[in-house]
Design a protein around this motif. Sequence first.
Motif, PDB file in Angstrom:
ATOM      1  N   SER A  16       0.836  -1.208   0.000  1.00  0.00           N
ATOM      2  CA  SER A  16       0.000   0.000   0.000  1.00  0.00           C
ATOM      3  C   SER A  16       0.869   1.256   0.000  1.00  0.00           C
ATOM      4  CB  SER A  16      -0.898   0.006   1.241  1.00  0.00           C
ATOM      5  OG  SER A  16      -0.142   0.374   2.373  1.00  0.00           O
ATOM      6  N   ARG A  17       0.213   2.406   0.027  1.00  0.00           N
ATOM      7  CA  ARG A  17       0.938   3.678   0.052  1.00  0.00           C
ATOM      8  C   ARG A  17       1.813   3.814   1.300  1.00  0.00           C
ATOM      9  NH1 ARG A  17      -4.337   4.437  -1.776  1.00  0.00           N
ATOM     10  NH2 ARG A  17      -4.759   5.917  -3.453  1.00  0.00           N
ATOM     11  N   VAL A  42      -6.350  -3.169   7.217  1.00  0.00           N
ATOM     12  CA  VAL A  42      -7.090  -2.111   6.520  1.00  0.00           C
ATOM     13  C   VAL A  42      -8.562  -2.204   6.902  1.00  0.00           C
ATOM     14  CG1 VAL A  42      -7.657  -1.137   4.272  1.00  0.00           C
ATOM     15  CG2 VAL A  42      -5.449  -2.264   4.621  1.00  0.00           C
ATOM     16  N   LYS A  55      -7.777   3.665   7.248  1.00  0.00           N
ATOM     17  CA  LYS A  55      -6.942   3.305   6.100  1.00  0.00           C
ATOM     18  C   LYS A  55      -5.477   3.224   6.514  1.00  0.00           C
ATOM     19  CE  LYS A  55      -9.666   5.278   2.307  1.00  0.00           C
ATOM     20  NZ  LYS A  55      -9.429   5.764   0.946  1.00  0.00           N
ATOM     21  N   VAL A  56      -4.669   2.692   5.623  1.00  0.00           N
ATOM     22  CA  VAL A  56      -3.208   2.743   5.776  1.00  0.00           C
ATOM     23  C   VAL A  56      -2.654   3.612   4.653  1.00  0.00           C
ATOM     24  CG1 VAL A  56      -2.859   0.564   6.969  1.00  0.00           C
ATOM     25  CG2 VAL A  56      -3.010   0.555   4.476  1.00  0.00           C
ATOM     26  N   PRO A  57      -1.548   4.321   4.919  1.00  0.00           N
ATOM     27  CA  PRO A  57      -0.804   4.306   6.164  1.00  0.00           C
ATOM     28  C   PRO A  57      -1.424   5.243   7.205  1.00  0.00           C
ATOM     29  CG  PRO A  57       0.236   5.848   4.665  1.00  0.00           C
ATOM     30  CD  PRO A  57      -0.906   5.205   3.920  1.00  0.00           C
ATOM     31  N   GLU A  68      -2.418  10.199   6.086  1.00  0.00           N
ATOM     32  CA  GLU A  68      -2.061  10.655   4.732  1.00  0.00           C
ATOM     33  C   GLU A  68      -0.553  10.436   4.514  1.00  0.00           C
ATOM     34  OE1 GLU A  68      -3.654  11.516   1.970  1.00  0.00           O
ATOM     35  OE2 GLU A  68      -5.608  11.289   2.882  1.00  0.00           O
ATOM     36  N   SER A  69      -0.254   9.589   3.529  1.00  0.00           N
ATOM     37  CA  SER A  69       1.139   9.179   3.312  1.00  0.00           C
ATOM     38  C   SER A  69       2.078  10.371   3.093  1.00  0.00           C
ATOM     39  CB  SER A  69       1.233   8.202   2.127  1.00  0.00           C
ATOM     40  OG  SER A  69       0.708   8.765   0.937  1.00  0.00           O
ATOM     41  N   TRP A 113      -5.783   5.098  -8.952  1.00  0.00           N
ATOM     42  CA  TRP A 113      -6.504   4.560  -7.792  1.00  0.00           C
ATOM     43  C   TRP A 113      -7.937   4.243  -8.190  1.00  0.00           C
ATOM     44  CZ3 TRP A 113      -6.971   1.806  -3.840  1.00  0.00           C
ATOM     45  CH2 TRP A 113      -7.766   2.073  -2.728  1.00  0.00           C
ATOM     46  N   PHE A 208      -2.187  -5.384  -4.391  1.00  0.00           N
ATOM     47  CA  PHE A 208      -2.921  -4.889  -3.229  1.00  0.00           C
ATOM     48  C   PHE A 208      -4.240  -5.637  -3.090  1.00  0.00           C
ATOM     49  CE2 PHE A 208      -5.871  -2.156  -1.007  1.00  0.00           C
ATOM     50  CZ  PHE A 208      -5.118  -1.692   0.051  1.00  0.00           C
TER      51      PHE A 208
HETATM   52  N1  GSH Z   1      -4.518   9.540   0.299  1.00  0.00           N
HETATM   53  C1  GSH Z   1      -4.267   8.466   1.221  1.00  0.00           C
HETATM   54  C2  GSH Z   1      -4.837   7.185   0.652  1.00  0.00           C
HETATM   55  C3  GSH Z   1      -4.976   6.124   1.709  1.00  0.00           C
HETATM   56  C4  GSH Z   1      -5.599   4.888   1.117  1.00  0.00           C
HETATM   57  O1  GSH Z   1      -6.577   4.952   0.358  1.00  0.00           O
HETATM   58  N2  GSH Z   1      -5.016   3.755   1.476  1.00  0.00           N
HETATM   59  C5  GSH Z   1      -5.498   2.498   0.942  1.00  0.00           C
HETATM   60  C6  GSH Z   1      -4.337   1.552   0.814  1.00  0.00           C
HETATM   61  S1  GSH Z   1      -3.136   2.132  -0.336  1.00  0.00           S
HETATM   62  C7  GSH Z   1      -6.524   1.931   1.876  1.00  0.00           C
HETATM   63  O2  GSH Z   1      -6.332   1.889   3.074  1.00  0.00           O
HETATM   64  N3  GSH Z   1      -7.647   1.513   1.303  1.00  0.00           N
HETATM   65  C8  GSH Z   1      -8.731   0.946   2.014  1.00  0.00           C
HETATM   66  C9  GSH Z   1     -10.012   1.664   1.712  1.00  0.00           C
HETATM   67  O3  GSH Z   1     -10.054   2.460   0.753  1.00  0.00           O
HETATM   68  O4  GSH Z   1     -10.966   1.453   2.459  1.00  0.00           O
HETATM   69  C10 GSH Z   1      -2.765   8.346   1.487  1.00  0.00           C
HETATM   70  O5  GSH Z   1      -1.964   8.689   0.592  1.00  0.00           O
HETATM   71  O6  GSH Z   1      -2.380   7.922   2.587  1.00  0.00           O
END
Ligand code: GSH
Length: 210
Positions: A16-17, A42, A55-57, A68-69, A113, A208
Amino acid sequence: MADPAPSITLYEYGPSRSARCRWTLLEAGLPFTSVDEGPSLVGSERLKPFHPLKKVPAAEINGKPLFESAAICTAIADLVPEHQLVGASGSWARAEHDQWVSFTLSEMECWVWNTDMNSRVLPEEKRISAHLRQNGALFRRGARVMDSVLADREYLVGNRFTITDIIASFAVKWGQSQGLIDDFNHLQNYLERLDTRPHSTLNRIGNFQT
Ligand SMILES: N[C@@H](CCC(=O)N[C@@H](CS)C(=O)NCC(=O)O)C(=O)O
């Protein structure tokens, strides 16, 4: 007496990010605790205190939650100014960092995405495929800009490696995995160049699952 090392916990899931944050921490040389429970992390309640969307990270830095990464990477880089991983707050280099981070997230990453969400992440009954081609075209519009900028420089800010490159290259690599940069030679060289860094996490991208 030297300041004690900051206390950092990174909530991550390999591909993931969160890979951006792991790479930044390794470049910064900072010790950290990793919480990686695979895809089950997640959306789990464990994340709630650190990310409002679970969400992660997500991170806890000196007792404070941050999500927010890009924000996490920048906060980590600010903890080690001697490593010059990001321009100082208020400098022009910092303005350029902010520019490329915003550009990466709003002109490139959101499209790949959306494609991933609607082709493999969401359950089939929730997917909308009508705009997948448009997503690719819009990603390429942003990627073309970055490709032309990298024609005569190796890195995005100050012609030296910074976390801006960590944040941007993740989105470029994501686009590559969707076949969107095959004719952008400078972006391909950029990925190869960055991947020679010992701490690169670029090879984590892809695969992912939620
Ligand atoms: N803009 C956020 C995006 C975070 C995000 O969408 N993470 C994904 C993994 S890469 C996640 O946790 N997805 C689960 C979901 O959308 O519920 C960042 O850059 O941290």
